[in-house]
Scaffold this motif. Structure first.
Motif, PDB file in Angstrom:
ATOM      1  N   TYR A  41      -6.581  -8.521  -3.881  1.00 19.70           N
ATOM      2  CA  TYR A  41      -5.533  -7.532  -3.627  1.00 19.70           C
ATOM      3  C   TYR A  41      -4.196  -8.165  -3.985  1.00 19.70           C
ATOM      4  O   TYR A  41      -4.152  -9.240  -4.609  1.00 19.70           O
ATOM      5  N   ALA A  73      -6.371  -3.941 -11.417  1.00 18.89           N
ATOM      6  CA  ALA A  73      -7.719  -3.511 -11.781  1.00 18.89           C
ATOM      7  C   ALA A  73      -8.587  -4.746 -11.908  1.00 18.89           C
ATOM      8  O   ALA A  73      -8.085  -5.857 -12.153  1.00 18.89           O
ATOM      9  N   PHE A  90      -3.977   8.254 -10.774  1.00 18.33           N
ATOM     10  CA  PHE A  90      -5.085   7.329 -11.013  1.00 18.33           C
ATOM     11  C   PHE A  90      -5.343   7.196 -12.504  1.00 18.33           C
ATOM     12  O   PHE A  90      -4.947   8.049 -13.305  1.00 18.33           O
ATOM     13  N   ARG A 148      -2.243   2.474  -5.375  1.00 17.69           N
ATOM     14  CA  ARG A 148      -3.573   3.032  -5.132  1.00 17.69           C
ATOM     15  C   ARG A 148      -4.636   2.122  -5.734  1.00 17.69           C
ATOM     16  O   ARG A 148      -4.392   1.430  -6.716  1.00 17.69           O
ATOM     17  N   ASN A 149      -5.827   2.164  -5.144  1.00 19.44           N
ATOM     18  CA  ASN A 149      -6.991   1.419  -5.676  1.00 19.44           C
ATOM     19  C   ASN A 149      -6.668  -0.053  -5.905  1.00 19.44           C
ATOM     20  O   ASN A 149      -7.007  -0.613  -6.955  1.00 19.44           O
ATOM     21  N   ASN A 150      -6.036  -0.689  -4.936  1.00 17.45           N
ATOM     22  CA  ASN A 150      -5.583  -2.058  -5.142  1.00 17.45           C
ATOM     23  C   ASN A 150      -6.209  -3.059  -4.181  1.00 17.45           C
ATOM     24  O   ASN A 150      -5.620  -4.103  -3.895  1.00 17.45           O
ATOM     25  N   ARG A 200     -10.112  -4.821  -3.997  1.00 12.12           N
ATOM     26  CA  ARG A 200     -11.426  -4.852  -4.660  1.00 12.12           C
ATOM     27  C   ARG A 200     -12.225  -6.077  -4.201  1.00 12.12           C
ATOM     28  O   ARG A 200     -11.650  -7.102  -3.829  1.00 12.12           O
ATOM     29  N   SER A 209       0.796  -1.218   0.000  1.00  8.62           N
ATOM     30  CA  SER A 209       0.000   0.000   0.000  1.00  8.62           C
ATOM     31  C   SER A 209       0.829   1.268   0.000  1.00  8.62           C
ATOM     32  O   SER A 209       0.285   2.344  -0.261  1.00  8.62           O
ATOM     33  N   HIS A 255      -0.556   1.961 -13.226  1.00  8.23           N
ATOM     34  CA  HIS A 255      -2.016   2.022 -13.103  1.00  8.23           C
ATOM     35  C   HIS A 255      -2.651   1.200 -14.220  1.00  8.23           C
ATOM     36  O   HIS A 255      -2.115   1.116 -15.338  1.00  8.23           O
ATOM     37  N   ALA A 291      -8.850   5.664 -14.883  1.00  8.94           N
ATOM     38  CA  ALA A 291     -10.211   5.142 -14.773  1.00  8.94           C
ATOM     39  C   ALA A 291     -10.868   5.158 -16.138  1.00  8.94           C
ATOM     40  O   ALA A 291     -10.483   5.922 -17.029  1.00  8.94           O
TER      41      ALA A 291
END
Length: 255
Positions: free
Chosen positions: A53, A87, A233, A39-41, A43, A35, A143, A235
């Motif tokens: 993860y 993702a 990020f 980021r955003n890892n 779900r 971490s 990303h 998206a």
């Protein structure tokens, strides 16, 4: 002078054996996750029964226990370096069962991106890669972002529409809701951002066959240099499978 107890079975006269030991180590549990530079890892799977993860070079699926017992883990172990990006992409297939695809990108000079599927059962075998994307990015992948579109229309292909006797070209755009209702299997787009100085971006098309079985077919659609400032990020547009956005320090870019 201290004396040390030799290992059990040690033969001082027989020398040191060069053969492998009879037993093999097997990964049973990983504690924690990466971490400090990701980021955003973390779900959920589509059905909400698993948490996805990564830690070090391993992709993890924690299968939640309804009875409150510690979750059992399954491991994706095909990366050769630490995972830096993740993702997920989820949708129901024609049978009503939920599928969750995971993309993980690694660090390193010549990094790979692996796309694998989460089985919604803790008894399932360890996940295996369906697609391995390599060759474009340098110095790591930072990303990732998924988007899905219907295979009934090729992305980026123009269709002719007649209007007042003149042909007008319009792009076919598909929303996730339309994909979920379609009988045709959805194909997947994967957008990636590199860790190089220009934070180069790439867009891949991943193809599924008509029976919803995985096919190792993909193509690099496009690539471009991004911004030299740190990217924080990436998206996709949930209403347009052809649009992505990246943002970071002093910049926001729509693709």
């Amino acid at each position: 002078m201290q004396h040390f107890t030799p290992p059990l079975g040690w033969d001082a006269d027989g020398g040191v054996s060069s053969s492998a030991p009879p037993s093999q180590l097997r990964l049973s549990r990983i504690h924690g996750f990466r971490s400090h530079d990701c980021r955003n890892n973390v779900r959920y799977s589509t059905d909400g029964q698993s948490i996805i993860y990564h830690a070090a070079g391993v992709g993890l699926v924690a299968h939640l226990d309804p009875g409150g017992q510690p979750p059992k883990q399954s491991f994706f172990q095909e990366h050769m370096n630490d995972i830096r990006a993740m993702a997920t992409c989820s949708y129901p297939d024609s049978s009503g069962a939920h599928r969750t695809f995971v993309a993980t990108g690694e660090a390193g000079i010549s990094p790979s991106i692996a796309v694998w599927s989460v089985q919604n059962s803790e008894a399932a075998e360890a996940p295996k890669s369906l697609w391995t994307l390599k060759g474009f990015h340098e110095e790591g992948v930072s990303h990732l972002a998924f988007s899905i579109y219907s295979s009934s229309s090729n992305p980026g292909e123009n269709t002719a529409a007649e209007d007042s006797g003149a042909a007008e070209e319009t792009k076919t755009k598909t929303s996730p809701a339309a994909v979920a209702m379609s009988d045709a299997p959805p194909n997947i787009r994967l957008f990636s951002v590199g860790s190089d100085r220009n934070h180069s971006v790439a867009l891949y098309d991943l193809y599924l066959n008509a029976s919803m079985n995985e096919a190792p077919s993909f193509r690099l659609c496009s690539s471009e240099a991004s911004d030299t400032s740190p990217v924080l990020f990436a998206a996709s547009n949930p209403y347009d499978s052809e649009q992505f956005v990246t943002g970071g320090v002093r910049h926001l870019i729509f693709w």
